[in-house]
Motif scaffolding. Structure first.
Motif, mmCIF file in Angstrom:
data_model
loop_
_atom_site.group_PDB
_atom_site.id
_atom_site.type_symbol
_atom_site.label_atom_id
_atom_site.label_comp_id
_atom_site.label_asym_id
_atom_site.label_seq_id
_atom_site.Cartn_x
_atom_site.Cartn_y
_atom_site.Cartn_z
ATOM 1 N N LEU A 123 0.830 -1.202 0.000
ATOM 2 C CA LEU A 123 0.000 0.000 0.000
ATOM 3 C C LEU A 123 0.867 1.256 0.000
ATOM 4 N N TYR A 124 1.960 1.227 0.756
ATOM 5 C CA TYR A 124 2.882 2.367 0.781
ATOM 6 C C TYR A 124 3.442 2.626 -0.620
ATOM 7 N N ALA A 125 3.851 1.567 -1.308
ATOM 8 C CA ALA A 125 4.389 1.720 -2.665
ATOM 9 C C ALA A 125 3.326 2.285 -3.609
ATOM 10 N N LEU A 126 2.083 1.797 -3.485
ATOM 11 C CA LEU A 126 0.993 2.308 -4.319
ATOM 12 C C LEU A 126 0.727 3.782 -4.016
ATOM 13 N N ALA A 127 0.658 4.129 -2.731
ATOM 14 C CA ALA A 127 0.396 5.517 -2.344
ATOM 15 C C ALA A 127 1.475 6.451 -2.901
ATOM 16 N N LYS A 128 2.715 6.035 -2.789
ATOM 17 C CA LYS A 128 3.829 6.832 -3.312
ATOM 18 C C LYS A 128 3.698 7.044 -4.820
ATOM 19 N N GLN A 129 3.349 5.971 -5.506
ATOM 20 C CA GLN A 129 3.185 6.035 -6.961
ATOM 21 C C GLN A 129 2.022 6.958 -7.341
ATOM 22 N N LEU A 130 0.894 6.825 -6.646
ATOM 23 C CA LEU A 130 -0.262 7.679 -6.935
ATOM 24 C C LEU A 130 0.075 9.152 -6.723
ATOM 25 N N LEU A 131 0.761 9.445 -5.626
ATOM 26 C CA LEU A 131 1.136 10.833 -5.341
ATOM 27 C C LEU A 131 2.092 11.364 -6.406
ATOM 28 N N ALA A 132 3.035 10.544 -6.835
ATOM 29 C CA ALA A 132 3.988 10.957 -7.876
ATOM 30 C C ALA A 132 3.279 11.266 -9.189
ATOM 31 N N GLU A 133 2.158 10.579 -9.404
ATOM 32 C CA GLU A 133 1.381 10.798 -10.634
ATOM 33 C C GLU A 133 0.354 11.919 -10.485
ATOM 34 N N GLY A 134 0.335 12.573 -9.322
ATOM 35 C CA GLY A 134 -0.589 13.680 -9.105
ATOM 36 C C GLY A 134 -2.029 13.260 -8.859
ATOM 37 N N VAL A 135 -2.222 12.011 -8.483
ATOM 38 C CA VAL A 135 -3.580 11.524 -8.184
ATOM 39 C C VAL A 135 -4.038 12.108 -6.844
ATOM 40 N N PRO A 136 -5.282 12.576 -6.752
ATOM 41 C CA PRO A 136 -5.755 13.211 -5.508
ATOM 42 C C PRO A 136 -6.055 12.212 -4.392
ATOM 43 N N LEU A 137 -5.005 11.638 -3.839
ATOM 44 C CA LEU A 137 -5.111 10.790 -2.651
ATOM 45 C C LEU A 137 -4.730 11.639 -1.448
ATOM 46 N N ASN A 138 -5.614 11.707 -0.449
ATOM 47 C CA ASN A 138 -5.375 12.568 0.722
ATOM 48 C C ASN A 138 -5.068 11.807 1.996
ATOM 49 N N GLY A 139 -5.473 10.539 2.075
ATOM 50 C CA GLY A 139 -5.305 9.856 3.353
ATOM 51 C C GLY A 139 -5.348 8.349 3.237
ATOM 52 N N ILE A 140 -4.869 7.700 4.299
ATOM 53 C CA ILE A 140 -4.909 6.249 4.426
ATOM 54 C C ILE A 140 -5.703 5.922 5.693
ATOM 55 N N GLY A 141 -6.670 5.014 5.528
ATOM 56 C CA GLY A 141 -7.473 4.556 6.661
ATOM 57 C C GLY A 141 -6.983 3.208 7.142
ATOM 58 N N PHE A 142 -6.653 3.139 8.423
ATOM 59 C CA PHE A 142 -6.179 1.915 9.070
ATOM 60 C C PHE A 142 -7.343 1.371 9.901
#
Length: 363
Positions: A230-249
């Motif tokens: 999930l960390y790798a995916l989140a990093k990739q999404l952010l690098a691509e400018g995808v509007p991801l704001n948070g992670i729910g645990f």
């Protein structure tokens, strides 16, 4: 442990609430009168979970069932006194909102949003793209990838359009990973590929630019294969400018098993610039729960909440329910229960004190 799809509200035998022992209550009041000045309503409000969360500028939330919301005044009394945020337990899942194609049923979701507005509570939206609790027309429709893409976008546009400005955060994508970090097989993943995640986030942002958009999952609290993926995916999404704001645990824990790496793991997501939230906290105990287990559960609630609130971008903590009376745990994890801060008679358990101390900025 992975959990099955969330069941709808279980009707369980109601127990007659037992009044608190008068002697103990009287002794407590007598002690309070000796040691404390007269409490104003404002001061006593500050000693609720909600008061402590408000003082810290964070959310303390509860998952809410439509049944108790509409039929149990003891439930709403506790909900409105103790929580400044609500999540629909089932009412905003796809099978509840659109049971037949194009045939929407907003009644339960609207009730929760209206209740929250009337009691100055924020609303977390749950959930838009998930493998479970899909209506049969969608699950069994055998749609092409192009049509499925259109259906998902329409669902996001319609749902966020209805609640624009009334929901502060959405679990846009829910439970996308297997325990080994591979992508979970689902209608979305199998037909559309991993790209559906970025698309869903972009569509959600376009539909309500002010809402915080989350990916939500379980067994990602520790530093493990699943959270690494999930960390790798989140990093990739952010690098691509995808509007991801948070992670729910989600944090569906077993008593005594809050992961030792939880705080450090939440911090690495926060360090990416993402909000982190505990979204579905409960701590289940093998029944019957012993006094020692209830004490351990209290320590676990304190630790779990502190693990989030000790991280820079923690937005808050939501417990998956209010009272053991309506908890999903016994119906899903055989032999387990007693997972929430209030017992079936709405008496606060030791875990209420643990969560309260975890939230209290002065503690």
């Amino acid at each position: 442990m992975p959990h099955a799809s969330r069941p709808h509200h279980h009707h369980r035998r109601r127990r007659v609430p037992r009044p608190l022992p008068l002697v103990a209550a009287g002794a407590l009041l007598a002690t309070a009168a000796v040691t404390l000045p007269q409490l104003t309503p404002e001061a006593s409000a500050a000693t609720t979970l909600r008061g402590y969360a408000d003082a810290r500028g964070v959310r303390i939330g509860a998952a809410v069932g439509d049944g108790p919301l509409t039929s149990d005044s003891a439930y709403t009394t506790v909900l409105d006194r103790e929580f400044n945020s609500v999540t629909a337990e089932n009412a905003m899942k796809w099978d509840a909102l659109e049971p037949s194609r194009g045939g929407y049923n907003w009644a339960a979701a609207d009730r929760l949003v209206a209740h929250a507005a009337a009691h100055n509570q924020g609303v977390r939206g749950h959930t838009l793209a998930w493998y479970s609790q899909l209506p049969s027309w969608l699950k069994n429709g055998n749609f092409s990838a192009a049509e499925l893409n259109t259906i998902l976008k329409k669902h996001i546009d319609t749902t966020l359009g209805r609640y624009k400005g009334k929901v502060y955060a959405w679990d846009v994508v829910n439970e996308t990973f297997n325990e080994d970090g591979s992508m979970r097989s689902s209608l979305w993943q199998d037909k559309l590929g991993t790209g559906y995640i970025a698309n869903a986030l972009r569509w959600a942002h376009a539909a309500d630019p002010a809402a915080k958009l989350y990916i939500n999952d379980y067994n990602i609290e520790a530093d493990n294969a699943k959270s690494d993926a999930l960390y790798a995916l989140a990093k990739q999404l952010l690098a691509e400018g995808v509007p991801l704001n948070g992670i729910g645990f989600q944090s569906h824990f077993v008593v005594g098993q809050v992961p030792s790496t939880m705080k450090a793991n939440l911090k690495r997501f926060s360090d990416l610039g993402l909000e982190v939230s505990v979204t579905e906290l409960d701590i289940r105990i093998p029944l019957p729960a012993s006094a020692a287990e209830l004490a351990q559960q209290s320590a676990d609630y304190k630790l779990a909440s502190e693990n989030c609130l000790g991280v820079a971008r923690c937005a808050g903590v939501t417990v998956w329910g209010v009272t053991d009376k309506y908890s999903w745990i016994p119906g899903t994890f055989s032999g387990f229960g007693a997972a929430l801060p209030y017992n079936e008679s709405y008496a606060p358990k030791p875990s209420y004190t643990g969560l309260s101390n975890g939230l209290n900025p002065a503690a």
